[in-house]
Design a protein around this motif. Structure first.
Motif, PDB file in Angstrom:
ATOM      1  N   ILE A  19     -11.103  14.964   1.833  1.00 18.73           N
ATOM      2  CA  ILE A  19     -10.139  14.146   1.506  1.00 18.73           C
ATOM      3  C   ILE A  19      -8.986  14.354   2.431  1.00 18.73           C
ATOM      4  N   ARG A  20      -8.430  13.380   3.430  1.00 13.03           N
ATOM      5  CA  ARG A  20      -7.731  13.540   4.208  1.00 13.03           C
ATOM      6  C   ARG A  20      -6.425  12.601   4.101  1.00 13.03           C
ATOM      7  N   VAL A  21      -5.262  13.144   3.728  1.00 12.27           N
ATOM      8  CA  VAL A  21      -4.121  12.561   3.717  1.00 12.27           C
ATOM      9  C   VAL A  21      -2.896  12.790   4.726  1.00 12.27           C
ATOM     10  N   SER A  22      -2.403  11.912   5.235  1.00  7.00           N
ATOM     11  CA  SER A  22      -1.346  12.139   6.620  1.00  7.00           C
ATOM     12  C   SER A  22      -0.152  11.126   6.461  1.00  7.00           C
ATOM     13  N   PRO A  23       0.929  11.514   5.666  1.00 11.90           N
ATOM     14  CA  PRO A  23       1.845  10.773   5.409  1.00 11.90           C
ATOM     15  C   PRO A  23       3.051  10.766   6.613  1.00 11.90           C
ATOM     16  N   HIS A  24       3.922   9.729   6.737  1.00 12.16           N
ATOM     17  CA  HIS A  24       4.843   9.799   7.731  1.00 12.16           C
ATOM     18  C   HIS A  24       6.203   9.807   7.086  1.00 12.16           C
ATOM     19  N   TYR A  83       8.652   7.837   6.419  1.00 14.82           N
ATOM     20  CA  TYR A  83       8.836   6.528   5.620  1.00 14.82           C
ATOM     21  C   TYR A  83       8.183   6.717   4.106  1.00 14.82           C
ATOM     22  N   ASN A  84       7.069   7.605   3.844  1.00 19.27           N
ATOM     23  CA  ASN A  84       6.524   7.609   2.877  1.00 19.27           C
ATOM     24  C   ASN A  84       7.558   8.607   1.954  1.00 19.27           C
ATOM     25  N   SER A  85       7.325   8.213   0.449  1.00 20.20           N
ATOM     26  CA  SER A  85       8.058   8.602  -0.462  1.00 20.20           C
ATOM     27  C   SER A  85       7.680  10.022  -1.380  1.00 20.20           C
ATOM     28  N   GLU A  86       8.554  10.257  -2.014  1.00 23.08           N
ATOM     29  CA  GLU A  86       8.355  11.488  -2.978  1.00 23.08           C
ATOM     30  C   GLU A  86       7.358  10.700  -4.225  1.00 23.08           C
ATOM     31  N   ARG A  89      -8.393   3.714  -2.588  1.00 22.45           N
ATOM     32  CA  ARG A  89      -8.268   2.532  -1.933  1.00 22.45           C
ATOM     33  C   ARG A  89      -8.139   1.323  -2.912  1.00 22.45           C
ATOM     34  N   GLU A  90      -9.071   1.179  -3.651  1.00 25.35           N
ATOM     35  CA  GLU A  90      -8.897   0.309  -4.975  1.00 25.35           C
ATOM     36  C   GLU A  90      -7.532   0.372  -5.686  1.00 25.35           C
ATOM     37  N   ASN A  91      -6.877   1.294  -5.592  1.00 25.49           N
ATOM     38  CA  ASN A  91      -5.598   1.419  -6.384  1.00 25.49           C
ATOM     39  C   ASN A  91      -4.332   1.343  -5.243  1.00 25.49           C
ATOM     40  N   GLY A  92      -4.593   1.075  -3.959  1.00 25.19           N
ATOM     41  CA  GLY A  92      -3.648   0.775  -3.211  1.00 25.19           C
ATOM     42  C   GLY A  92      -3.270   1.891  -2.203  1.00 25.19           C
ATOM     43  N   TYR A 120       0.843  -1.185   0.081  1.00 28.88           N
ATOM     44  CA  TYR A 120      -0.016  -0.026  -0.056  1.00 28.88           C
ATOM     45  C   TYR A 120       0.801   1.417  -0.032  1.00 28.88           C
ATOM     46  N   ILE A 121       0.169   2.360  -0.369  1.00 29.64           N
ATOM     47  CA  ILE A 121       0.516   3.705  -0.254  1.00 29.64           C
ATOM     48  C   ILE A 121      -0.084   4.076   0.959  1.00 29.64           C
TER      49      ILE A 121
END
Length: 374
Positions: free
Chosen positions: A353-358, A360-363, A340-343, A16-17
């Protein structure tokens, strides 16, 4: 900083992303391994290693104190953020006609413990979030009067990602003798937080978001100077001195925050949190903040070019690890489902829409999200 090396510690990236750390975060490998070791020891040896486990408990207390710039004497372990807020809400010595100030943008964990005080004659006052997603300091300040006993607010608001001005609120509270309570769950571990600098009296934060720990174990901070101003609503056998002198029922509470630890520890949860804290502190929360904001910069630029409206305030000192956005004519729930259907694991909160990367996520993952968005 070699972020790829840390990325290898998160097997979730193989499938997943994952950009929902404001929800329930995936566990890093060191944390998973710590849980496995504990379970194996408990399975094969029972409580033989209990003394060593308790050593890890105290080490974890020290790590949390270091992260917050507190004393270990001011740290207790509770089961979740709500538990800590309940200690504060039910421990203040209220008088009928007193009031508490919260906001109308809080996660319910920081609402219902205070609303429940209405039965005791306590007024709950709501500072209003402005249309731009901010909660202006002036909206809080104008609600304060001589009967205000507590201001309780989130470090970061869960739906918009707005970072409240804790320093300014804390200074006002200290000047006016108001108890300052902070729900820190949406910022602790991704944004540096200094309880001394912000003059925080009580803080509560579960570990399953930015701290990368499991659910069911939380940090509770109580400033030593206000400890005796808070009654203990859940006094139990571990709240007292000499708790292992089982048949001596002398009710003398411990002289530090451990008095709020009413019973046996969630030992496995604390051992897991210990591993996660060591990982975060190896990197440094200041570096983590810079990394996460940098990843979000990629999204912000691309979202604007695609016609999305950024909900999260982007002013100096207002940003967090949360980025919320919408697009006119586009169903936010439908977008999150498509992602979600696309991982891509994101969330929908308050219609955004809420995103919250940490860290270890990548560009590349940020660019992939932009490719998927209509």
């Amino acid at each position: 900083m070699n972020w790829d090396r840390y990325r290898e510690l998160f097997p979730v990236t193989e499938r997943y992303i994952f950009v929902n750390h404001a929800g329930v975060a995936p566990l890093p490998l060191p944390t998973c391994e710590a849980i496995k070791r504990f379970a194996e020891e408990a399975c094969r040896s029972g409580s033989v290693n209990y003394g060593r486990w308790m050593g890890i408990v105290e080490e974890t207390r020290e790590l949390l104190a270091e992260m917050l710039n507190a004393s270990p004497r001011e740290i207790a372990f509770v089961k979740n953020t709500t538990h800590g807020i309940l200690i504060a809400a039910n421990g203040v010595r209220w008088r009928e006609g007193d009031n508490v100030i919260i906001t109308d943008a809080e996660f319910p964990a920081n609402v219902y413990p205070w609303l429940n005080l209405r039965r005791r004659g306590v007024e709950v006052r709501f500072a209003r979030q402005s249309p731009d997603g901010r909660i202006p300091f002036e909206e809080i300040e104008k609600l304060v009067d001589e009967r205000t006993r507590v201001i309780s607010i989130s470090f970061v608001e869960f739906a918009t990602g707005f970072r409240n001005d804790l320093r300014r609120i804390g200074e006002m509270c200290r000047e006016r003798g108001i108890i300052f309570v902070v729900d820190a769950i949406q910022g602790l571990g991704v944004i540096p937080l200094d309880v001394r600098e912000f003059k925080i009296d009580i803080l509560s934060s579960d570990s399953h978001k930015w701290l990368l720990g499991p659910e069911g174990i939380a940090c509770f901070y109580c400033r030593e100077e206000v400890l005796d101003e808070i009654d203990n609503p859940n006094l139990g056998w571990m709240s007292v001195v000499d708790e292992e002198d089982y048949l001596n029922y002398k009710l003398v509470q411990k002289g530090d925050a451990r008095r709020f630890e009413e019973g046996s520890y969630n030992t496995m949860g604390i051992i897991a949190l210990n591993a996660s804290l060591k990982l975060l502190m190896e990197i440094g929360v200041d570096r983590i903040e810079g990394r996460v904001l940098g990843l979000l910069d990629i999204l912000i630029d691309g979202l604007k070019r695609k016609g999305y409206r950024i909900i999260s305030p982007l002013g100096s000192g207002e940003r967090s690890g949360i980025l919320s956005f919408v697009k006119e004519g586009v169903d936010s729930d439908g977008i999150v489902k498509m992602l979600r259907e696309n991982g891509v694991i994101a969330a929908c909160r308050a219609g955004y829409i809420r995103v919250s990367p940490h860290f270890y996520n990548s560009e590349g993952e940020m660019r992939r999200i932009l490719e998927l968005l209509p």
